[in-house]
Write a protein that holds these residues in place. Structure first.
Motif, PDB file in Angstrom:
ATOM      1  N   LYS A   7       0.832  -1.206   0.000  1.00  0.00           N
ATOM      2  CA  LYS A   7       0.000   0.000   0.000  1.00  0.00           C
ATOM      3  C   LYS A   7       0.864   1.253   0.000  1.00  0.00           C
ATOM      4  O   LYS A   7       1.684   1.445   0.885  1.00  0.00           O
ATOM      5  CB  LYS A   7      -0.909   0.000   1.240  1.00  0.00           C
ATOM      6  N   ASP A   8       0.656   2.072  -1.009  1.00  0.00           N
ATOM      7  CA  ASP A   8       1.227   3.422  -1.072  1.00  0.00           C
ATOM      8  C   ASP A   8       2.727   3.451  -0.787  1.00  0.00           C
ATOM      9  O   ASP A   8       3.215   4.218   0.038  1.00  0.00           O
ATOM     10  CB  ASP A   8       0.484   4.330  -0.062  1.00  0.00           C
ATOM     11  N   LEU A   9       3.472   2.600  -1.485  1.00  0.00           N
ATOM     12  CA  LEU A   9       4.904   2.461  -1.231  1.00  0.00           C
ATOM     13  C   LEU A   9       5.692   3.600  -1.896  1.00  0.00           C
ATOM     14  O   LEU A   9       5.593   3.814  -3.103  1.00  0.00           O
ATOM     15  CB  LEU A   9       5.372   1.105  -1.784  1.00  0.00           C
ATOM     16  N   ILE A  22       3.181   2.873  -4.739  1.00  0.00           N
ATOM     17  CA  ILE A  22       2.839   1.621  -5.408  1.00  0.00           C
ATOM     18  C   ILE A  22       1.765   0.916  -4.581  1.00  0.00           C
ATOM     19  O   ILE A  22       1.909   0.765  -3.377  1.00  0.00           O
ATOM     20  CB  ILE A  22       4.063   0.685  -5.494  1.00  0.00           C
ATOM     21  N   ASP A  23       0.671   0.541  -5.250  1.00  0.00           N
ATOM     22  CA  ASP A  23      -0.348  -0.292  -4.616  1.00  0.00           C
ATOM     23  C   ASP A  23      -0.466  -1.566  -5.421  1.00  0.00           C
ATOM     24  O   ASP A  23      -0.620  -1.509  -6.643  1.00  0.00           O
ATOM     25  CB  ASP A  23      -1.709   0.422  -4.622  1.00  0.00           C
ATOM     26  N   LEU A  24      -0.356  -2.704  -4.722  1.00  0.00           N
ATOM     27  CA  LEU A  24      -0.413  -3.966  -5.457  1.00  0.00           C
ATOM     28  C   LEU A  24      -0.852  -5.076  -4.519  1.00  0.00           C
ATOM     29  O   LEU A  24      -0.407  -5.145  -3.382  1.00  0.00           O
ATOM     30  CB  LEU A  24       0.979  -4.282  -6.031  1.00  0.00           C
ATOM     31  N   GLU A  25      -1.760  -5.910  -5.014  1.00  0.00           N
ATOM     32  CA  GLU A  25      -2.164  -7.078  -4.229  1.00  0.00           C
ATOM     33  C   GLU A  25      -1.892  -8.313  -5.055  1.00  0.00           C
ATOM     34  O   GLU A  25      -2.208  -8.355  -6.247  1.00  0.00           O
ATOM     35  CB  GLU A  25      -3.659  -6.998  -3.908  1.00  0.00           C
ATOM     36  N   ILE A  26      -1.291  -9.299  -4.430  1.00  0.00           N
ATOM     37  CA  ILE A  26      -0.948 -10.515  -5.161  1.00  0.00           C
ATOM     38  C   ILE A  26      -1.507 -11.714  -4.415  1.00  0.00           C
ATOM     39  O   ILE A  26      -1.329 -11.856  -3.205  1.00  0.00           O
ATOM     40  CB  ILE A  26       0.585 -10.619  -5.317  1.00  0.00           C
ATOM     41  N   GLU A  27      -2.227 -12.552  -5.158  1.00  0.00           N
ATOM     42  CA  GLU A  27      -2.857 -13.728  -4.554  1.00  0.00           C
ATOM     43  C   GLU A  27      -1.843 -14.854  -4.444  1.00  0.00           C
ATOM     44  O   GLU A  27      -0.849 -14.906  -5.180  1.00  0.00           O
ATOM     45  CB  GLU A  27      -4.027 -14.210  -5.428  1.00  0.00           C
ATOM     46  N   GLY A  58       4.545   3.933   3.414  1.00  0.00           N
ATOM     47  CA  GLY A  58       3.701   2.859   2.929  1.00  0.00           C
ATOM     48  C   GLY A  58       3.899   1.587   3.734  1.00  0.00           C
ATOM     49  O   GLY A  58       4.726   1.539   4.648  1.00  0.00           O
ATOM     50  N   THR A  59       3.088   0.576   3.405  1.00  0.00           N
ATOM     51  CA  THR A  59       3.168  -0.679   4.164  1.00  0.00           C
ATOM     52  C   THR A  59       3.220  -1.880   3.228  1.00  0.00           C
ATOM     53  O   THR A  59       2.740  -1.832   2.102  1.00  0.00           O
ATOM     54  CB  THR A  59       1.929  -0.867   5.073  1.00  0.00           C
ATOM     55  N   ILE A  60       3.825  -2.943   3.725  1.00  0.00           N
ATOM     56  CA  ILE A  60       3.820  -4.219   3.017  1.00  0.00           C
ATOM     57  C   ILE A  60       3.307  -5.276   3.995  1.00  0.00           C
ATOM     58  O   ILE A  60       3.836  -5.406   5.098  1.00  0.00           O
ATOM     59  CB  ILE A  60       5.234  -4.598   2.545  1.00  0.00           C
TER      60      ILE A  60
END
Lengths: 242, 218
Positions: A7-9, A22-27, A58-60
């Motif tokens: 989120k919001d890197l 950077i916003d990204l979600e990976i399954e 941001g967070t991971i």
């Protein structure tokens, strides 16, 4: 629930802002190819995912667990996120099997016999079982990279990051490494690859992410993305690499 | 006045040569021990300690060994310590050797490619584990040839201990010459003595260097 959630890197090197949110979600089980010009921030993004670079904002999250900052020790991190580098970085003073066994022995405190078994399993997976007692200097680039993949797998990570893993290889050696990655993908391994191999990105990945000037400019399934790019930047990029 | 036969001269030089060897061994063993501790402290993260060790290395590298010997011997006496020539020479040579070895070894550790640190870090090894399993074994292989090469400098450095009255090969040569007046013969033999000690080490260092190169270690 996504396996990896970014989120919001943000990340800057001095005055240069390399990642601009950077916003990204990976399954789980997804194979994501990250493409883009050099300088677009794709390698930095990958290196933030296992904290080789510390991001500024941001967070991971990895499976609901915070991964960034001081939330995880390097030991815990290595059992969640593995990485393979462009330049292999095998330990030259150790044999193939010693390279693979080192982290389980030292970090996980796995008993030697069990560590050996794990090493044989992962080396078999990458087709390097017969070179188990060789030193890295005795192997070709492609073989070294396969050992490096095995070394990362030995820690049983949930995600495997690949940072341009075929870029340092002679053209005839690229195939064997890609085959290994393809078989990992088929087994359901979650892979995030920064790559210049567009054919591989198109054939093997489930999703392609195009990075441009520190942002995710466009993303989608490979067929659509490569055949019908929505933005002129991606169209131009595809034209320049294909 | 007594006449000196060649054998008398050689015998006396050989007897004194023992102390050259012993002093070299003390300086090298002591210097290696101190140097190792300094190297590891210097590689650690604590800034003031790193700075102090750099100053230490610079001071010993930037002043003549002769002055260091004078300071250890006469300086200690001026401060009220009663030090023997043995103690002063051992101390000065140990410190001198440690400073150079610390610098040589730091260079060897830094010569291990940064990718090795990265690889061991991402596998979850901490600083000490990385040092022990990944960095030091590689640095050690790099370090052997220059370390053996430097031992030659230590042996030749012991000659300076003669000026504070330590009777080793050079001092014995001077004393013999005062009695026998055969400077060319005597100092040629003294030089030969050093050469016999140093040449095998130089050759060995060269051999090790070649072998290292042949092994394909970057």
């Amino acid at each position: 629930m996504a396996l990896v959630s970014v989120k919001d890197l943000h990340k800057s090197f001095g005055d240069l802002e390399v990642l601009k949110g950077i916003d990204l979600e990976i399954e789980s089980g997804e194979v994501v190819a990250v493409i883009g010009r050099s300088g677009s921030g794709k390698s930095t993004f990958l290196r933030c995912l296992n904290q080789l670079e510390q991001h500024d904002w941001g967070t991971i999250h990895l499976a609901d667990q915070r991964l960034d900052g001081t939330a995880m020790s390097p030991g815990e991190l290595s059992q969640n996120v593995g990485i393979v580098f462009q330049s292999f970085n095998l330990f030259p003073h150790k044999t193939v099997v010693e390279n693979v066994m080192l982290a389980p022995l030292v970090v996980k405190q796995t008993p030697r016999a069990e560590a050996r078994k794990i090493a044989e399993e992962v080396l078999d997976k990458v087709g390097m079982l017969e070179k188990i007692d060789a030193y890295p200097a005795q192997l070709s680039g492609g073989q070294q990279q396969r050992v490096a993949i095995a070394r990362a797998l030995a820690m049983d990570p949930k995600v495997l990051l690949c940072d341009e893993v075929t870029s340092a290889l002679d053209p005839e050696l690229v195939g064997e490494v890609l085959l290994v990655l393809e078989s990992l993908a088929k087994e359901g391994m979650t892979l995030i690859l920064v790559t210049h191999e567009m054919k591989f990105a198109r054939d093997v990945s489930h999703r392609v992410v195009f990075m441009h000037q520190g942002r995710i400019h466009e993303s989608g399934d490979p067929q659509t993305l490569f055949t019908q790019p929505k933005t002129p930047e991606l169209a131009q990029f595809i034209a320049s690499v294909l | 006045m007594t006449d000196f036969t060649l054998w008398d001269i050689v015998r006396n030089l050989l007897l004194a040569g023992r102390w050259t060897v012993v002093l070299s061994l003390i300086a090298f063993a002591g210097g290696a021990a101190v140097g190792l501790v300094l190297t590891l402290l210097r590689m650690g993260g604590f800034k003031p300690i790193r700075w102090l060790i750099r100053l230490y290395v610079d001071v010993f590298q930037g002043t003549p060994l002769l002055m260091q010997l004078f300071l250890a011997y006469f300086g200690a006496a001026a401060l009220g310590f009663d030090v023997s020539a043995w103690t002063a020479a051992s101390l000065a040579l140990t410190l001198f050797t440690s400073a150079f070895l610390c610098d040589i070894w730091r260079g060897c550790i830094e010569a291990v490619p940064s990718g090795q640190w990265q690889a061991s870090r991402v596998l979850g090894l901490n600083y000490l584990q990385s040092m022990r399993h990944v960095i030091l074994p590689q640095a050690l292989r790099l370090a052997v040839p220059p370390t053996v090469g430097f031992s030659v400098q230590v042996i030749k450095g012991t000659a300076l201990a003669s000026v504070i009255g330590f009777v080793e090969l050079t001092k014995a040569g001077t004393m013999l010459n005062n009695a026998a007046f055969a400077p060319f013969t005597i100092f040629a033999l003294v030089a030969l003595g050093y050469f016999i000690l140093c040449y095998p080490l130089s050759r060995y260092a060269r051999y090790l260097e070649k072998r290292l190169y042949g092994a394909g270690i970057r």
